[in-house]
Design a protein around this motif. Sequence first.
Motif, PDB file in Angstrom:
ATOM      1  N   ALA A  44      -2.861  39.198  -3.361  1.00 17.16           N
ATOM      2  CA  ALA A  44      -1.766  38.935  -4.311  1.00 17.16           C
ATOM      3  C   ALA A  44      -1.171  37.547  -4.072  1.00 17.16           C
ATOM      4  O   ALA A  44      -0.873  36.810  -5.027  1.00 17.16           O
ATOM      5  CB  ALA A  44      -0.689  40.010  -4.173  1.00 17.16           C
ATOM      6  N   ALA A  45      -1.030  37.172  -2.800  1.00 19.28           N
ATOM      7  CA  ALA A  45      -0.506  35.844  -2.476  1.00 19.28           C
ATOM      8  C   ALA A  45      -1.468  34.751  -2.930  1.00 19.28           C
ATOM      9  O   ALA A  45      -1.042  33.687  -3.404  1.00 19.28           O
ATOM     10  CB  ALA A  45      -0.250  35.741  -0.976  1.00 19.28           C
TER      11      ALA A  45
ATOM     12  N   LYS B 260      -3.536  34.896  -5.499  1.00 22.19           N
ATOM     13  CA  LYS B 260      -3.410  34.767  -6.952  1.00 22.19           C
ATOM     14  C   LYS B 260      -2.154  33.995  -7.342  1.00 22.19           C
ATOM     15  O   LYS B 260      -2.189  33.153  -8.255  1.00 22.19           O
ATOM     16  CB  LYS B 260      -3.406  36.153  -7.604  1.00 22.19           C
ATOM     17  N   CYS B 261      -1.066  34.273  -6.657  1.00 17.37           N
ATOM     18  CA  CYS B 261       0.184  33.548  -6.951  1.00 17.37           C
ATOM     19  C   CYS B 261       0.029  32.063  -6.671  1.00 17.37           C
ATOM     20  O   CYS B 261       0.492  31.213  -7.446  1.00 17.37           O
ATOM     21  CB  CYS B 261       1.325  34.125  -6.118  1.00 17.37           C
ATOM     22  N   LEU B 262      -0.629  31.731  -5.551  1.00 19.97           N
ATOM     23  CA  LEU B 262      -0.835  30.324  -5.202  1.00 19.97           C
ATOM     24  C   LEU B 262      -1.695  29.625  -6.244  1.00 19.97           C
ATOM     25  O   LEU B 262      -1.355  28.528  -6.713  1.00 19.97           O
ATOM     26  CB  LEU B 262      -1.493  30.224  -3.827  1.00 19.97           C
TER      27      LEU B 262
ATOM     28  N   THR C  64      -2.254  30.406  -9.335  1.00 21.77           N
ATOM     29  CA  THR C  64      -1.515  30.308 -10.591  1.00 21.77           C
ATOM     30  C   THR C  64      -0.527  29.145 -10.549  1.00 21.77           C
ATOM     31  O   THR C  64      -0.414  28.367 -11.509  1.00 21.77           O
ATOM     32  CB  THR C  64      -0.784  31.628 -10.874  1.00 21.77           C
ATOM     33  N   ARG C  65       0.173  29.020  -9.427  1.00 17.05           N
ATOM     34  CA  ARG C  65       1.133  27.923  -9.295  1.00 17.05           C
ATOM     35  C   ARG C  65       0.443  26.565  -9.280  1.00 17.05           C
ATOM     36  O   ARG C  65       0.899  25.602  -9.931  1.00 17.05           O
ATOM     37  CB  ARG C  65       1.966  28.103  -8.026  1.00 17.05           C
TER      38      ARG C  65
END
Length: 271
Positions: free
Chosen positions: A24-25, A27-29, A31-32
């Motif tokens: 999950a982390a 994917k967040c990275l 995306t950012r």
Amino acid sequence: MFKILQLTDLHFGEIHENSKQGDAATKCLITRLVKEQNPNFIAITGDLIWSLAKKSMVTFKEVLSFINAFDIPFAVTFGNHDSEADFDREALNVILLEQPNFIIPKSLFNVAGRLNYYFECQDAGVSHRLYFIDSGDYDAHGFDEYDFIQHEQIDWLVENEKGFDGISQLFIHIPLQEYSNAKQLGLAIGHQDEEINCPGLNTGLFSRIYLHTKIKAIYCGHDHDNDFSADYFGIKLNYGRVTGFNTYGKLERGGRLILIEEETIKSFIVE
């Protein structure tokens, strides 16, 4: 200006009890980074998944779906952890080539499941080629742990470079022995905190690149605590920055942003 975001060693998959949080982390990275850097192209240099984890083929498809959702052209070369399970690279290739935002590969060449191809772009009338060569997984001959690029792949690269009047770059997963040479000569700039896990057999890719191609930069992954660049005989040897949280490594997760402006190539780490 043409902007490339190199991502490497994503390592998605349920390999241990905290894998879901790590993924999950990651994917967040990603995306950012895509939102902040607004790249024209995404280059992924291997180890997208832990293929030995459960349901890893499902994970592979989910990762590609996630990357596709950015609606940005992308290309992939596989790493040693992508096909260790009960499926091989041919199975991954079929799925990869079906992806809607995967680039249309030029001069597609398959060597025992290893895909080799290039993508061509232009900036201010200057042609740039981005080559992707699958560096394999493990050395079946016993020279060392990791595989080496085959002569057929090198011949394919040199043949495609004949008559090309532009600038080229190469993306692989496993670093070449010349990365180690450059480090020993004190040319490396950046983190160099891990042994360079290159093949034990040098099949001459760098020498052929130096003598017979327009390649000015090489990018790899594989070693998570290295992110250095080194100017080695006029060719820039670059590590990406490990992207995935679901794997080892002390470095802050991130990527490498590559900027093409006319005949100039620059790159730097982004977090």
